[in-house]
Design a protein around this motif. Structure first.
Motif, PDB file in Angstrom:
ATOM      1  N   ARG A 129       0.851  -1.186   0.000  1.00  0.00           N
ATOM      2  CA  ARG A 129       0.000   0.000   0.000  1.00  0.00           C
ATOM      3  C   ARG A 129       0.890   1.239   0.000  1.00  0.00           C
ATOM      4  O   ARG A 129       1.784   1.369   0.832  1.00  0.00           O
ATOM      5  CB  ARG A 129      -0.916   0.026   1.225  1.00  0.00           C
ATOM      6  N   VAL A 130       0.667   2.136  -0.962  1.00  0.00           N
ATOM      7  CA  VAL A 130       1.361   3.415  -0.998  1.00  0.00           C
ATOM      8  C   VAL A 130       0.777   4.311   0.078  1.00  0.00           C
ATOM      9  O   VAL A 130      -0.443   4.383   0.246  1.00  0.00           O
ATOM     10  CB  VAL A 130       1.189   4.077  -2.385  1.00  0.00           C
ATOM     11  N   ARG A 131       1.649   4.996   0.818  1.00  0.00           N
ATOM     12  CA  ARG A 131       1.171   5.874   1.882  1.00  0.00           C
ATOM     13  C   ARG A 131       1.657   7.300   1.623  1.00  0.00           C
ATOM     14  O   ARG A 131       2.853   7.565   1.573  1.00  0.00           O
ATOM     15  CB  ARG A 131       1.662   5.393   3.254  1.00  0.00           C
ATOM     16  N   LEU A 132       0.699   8.214   1.443  1.00  0.00           N
ATOM     17  CA  LEU A 132       1.008   9.622   1.261  1.00  0.00           C
ATOM     18  C   LEU A 132       0.651  10.344   2.545  1.00  0.00           C
ATOM     19  O   LEU A 132      -0.531  10.528   2.860  1.00  0.00           O
ATOM     20  CB  LEU A 132       0.214  10.200   0.085  1.00  0.00           C
ATOM     21  N   ASP A 133       1.677  10.740   3.304  1.00  0.00           N
ATOM     22  CA  ASP A 133       1.401  11.418   4.567  1.00  0.00           C
ATOM     23  C   ASP A 133       1.080  12.894   4.306  1.00  0.00           C
ATOM     24  O   ASP A 133       1.146  13.383   3.173  1.00  0.00           O
ATOM     25  CB  ASP A 133       2.565  11.270   5.541  1.00  0.00           C
ATOM     26  N   GLU A 134       0.742  13.617   5.358  1.00  0.00           N
ATOM     27  CA  GLU A 134       0.309  15.005   5.210  1.00  0.00           C
ATOM     28  C   GLU A 134       1.395  15.873   4.582  1.00  0.00           C
ATOM     29  O   GLU A 134       1.110  16.718   3.720  1.00  0.00           O
ATOM     30  CB  GLU A 134      -0.087  15.567   6.573  1.00  0.00           C
ATOM     31  N   ALA A 135       2.654  15.685   4.964  1.00  0.00           N
ATOM     32  CA  ALA A 135       3.742  16.487   4.402  1.00  0.00           C
ATOM     33  C   ALA A 135       3.891  16.225   2.906  1.00  0.00           C
ATOM     34  O   ALA A 135       4.126  17.154   2.115  1.00  0.00           O
ATOM     35  CB  ALA A 135       5.048  16.173   5.126  1.00  0.00           C
ATOM     36  N   THR A 136       3.742  14.974   2.502  1.00  0.00           N
ATOM     37  CA  THR A 136       3.838  14.627   1.081  1.00  0.00           C
ATOM     38  C   THR A 136       2.690  15.240   0.300  1.00  0.00           C
ATOM     39  O   THR A 136       2.876  15.789  -0.798  1.00  0.00           O
ATOM     40  CB  THR A 136       3.834  13.109   0.904  1.00  0.00           C
ATOM     41  N   ILE A 137       1.495  15.157   0.859  1.00  0.00           N
ATOM     42  CA  ILE A 137       0.322  15.726   0.196  1.00  0.00           C
ATOM     43  C   ILE A 137       0.507  17.225  -0.031  1.00  0.00           C
ATOM     44  O   ILE A 137       0.204  17.754  -1.107  1.00  0.00           O
ATOM     45  CB  ILE A 137      -0.946  15.456   1.024  1.00  0.00           C
TER      46      ILE A 137
END
Length: 281
Positions: A246-254
């Motif tokens: 599962r790819v995880r896009l955290d808040e900083a990445t978003i």
């Protein structure tokens, strides 16, 4: 404040049905609104006159009376079953981001989004084409230029443009969410909602470099963003690396992805304006 509300927003979102439209309604409508604000006055009048006759399309379930409605008309057709099923491959082009850019192979027989943009332009420019077909070409063009500028409609990693890559968007991670739907919807809506508004009249100095180029060059640009931004970010820096469970896009990445997403919406809107002026202005 916003961070504190994220759990509540995610819980609400989990109750909502999955998105039915490519680039969601918000993305397509914004591209169309930017174009409408930036076309020549005579082009705007021509658009209004044509869409005022959109009942000729005989799709009452899918109206196209305004440029906003026209922007999602091509997606609405999907619920009409076999009548328009032949258009399903027109919304995207699966050009592998891990191989040299090859649009020709992805667009065999014209069944891809860039080929349809060029086809719609030819139909719109030709006054000998029956009005009903020109109205249909107008609605398709408004939609497909938006699709072309969503990176995962232009680039692919043998995963159907990210549709096979499970993803977590911040804290929101239902089983049905994938990398494509993140860029198609959640990220696009966040980017468009971030101030200042993207819907405005852009100065000529800003418009000119964005409007330049060909449909193939715009395709390569979106494909490059898919490779260097979308997949590189999701796969830990290597766009051709192994895909995690599962790819995880955290808040900083978003937050880092908001600007590239906003830019694609602006590019889509201004380039659509150029095409509409060329065809109708």
């Amino acid at each position: 404040m916003i961070r504190a509300l994220l759990p509540l927003l995610a819980a609400i979102a989990a109750l909502l049905p999955s998105p039915a439209f490519a680039y969601w309604e918000y993305g397509h409508e914004t591209v169309a609104q930017i174009a409408y604000r930036n076309v020549k006055p005579q082009t705007r009048v021509a658009i209004q006159r044509m869409l005022a006759r959109s009942s000729m399309l005989e799709t009452p379930e899918c109206p196209a009376r305004t440029i906003e409605e026209a922007s999602v008309w091509a997606d609405c057709l999907k619920k009409l079953g076999p009548r328009f099923s032949y258009t399903s491959s027109w919304h995207y082009q699966n050009v592998n981001v891990c191989k040299p850019f090859d649009l020709k192979s992805a667009c065999r027989d014209g069944n891809c989004v860039s080929a349809q943009v060029e086809r719609d332009m030819k139909l719109l420019k030709d006054p000998k084409v029956p009005l009903r077909e020109r109205i249909q070409a107008l609605a398709f063009l408004i939609h497909f230029v938006g699709d072309l500028h969503m990176p995962l409609h232009a680039g692919d990693h043998d995963d159907l443009g990210g549709n096979r890559v499970r993803a977590a968007y911040g804290i929101y991670a239902p089983e049905r969410l994938n990398l494509h739907s993140v860029w198609d919807g959640w990220l696009a809506e966040r980017a468009i909602s971030t101030p200042p508004s993207l819907v405005r009249l852009y100065p000529q100095a800003e418009r000119t470099p964005i409007m330049a180029g060909t449909v193939e060059e715009w395709s390569r640009e979106s494909w490059t963003i898919a490779r260097d931004v979308t997949y590189a970010t999701a796969l830990g820096g290597d766009p051709c690396g192994p895909t995690p469970q599962r790819v995880r896009l955290d808040e900083a990445t978003i937050e880092r992805l908001v600007d590239p997403s906003r830019l694609q919406v602006v590019r889509g809107g201004l380039r659509l304006a150029r095409l509409l002026d060329e065809a109708l202005g």
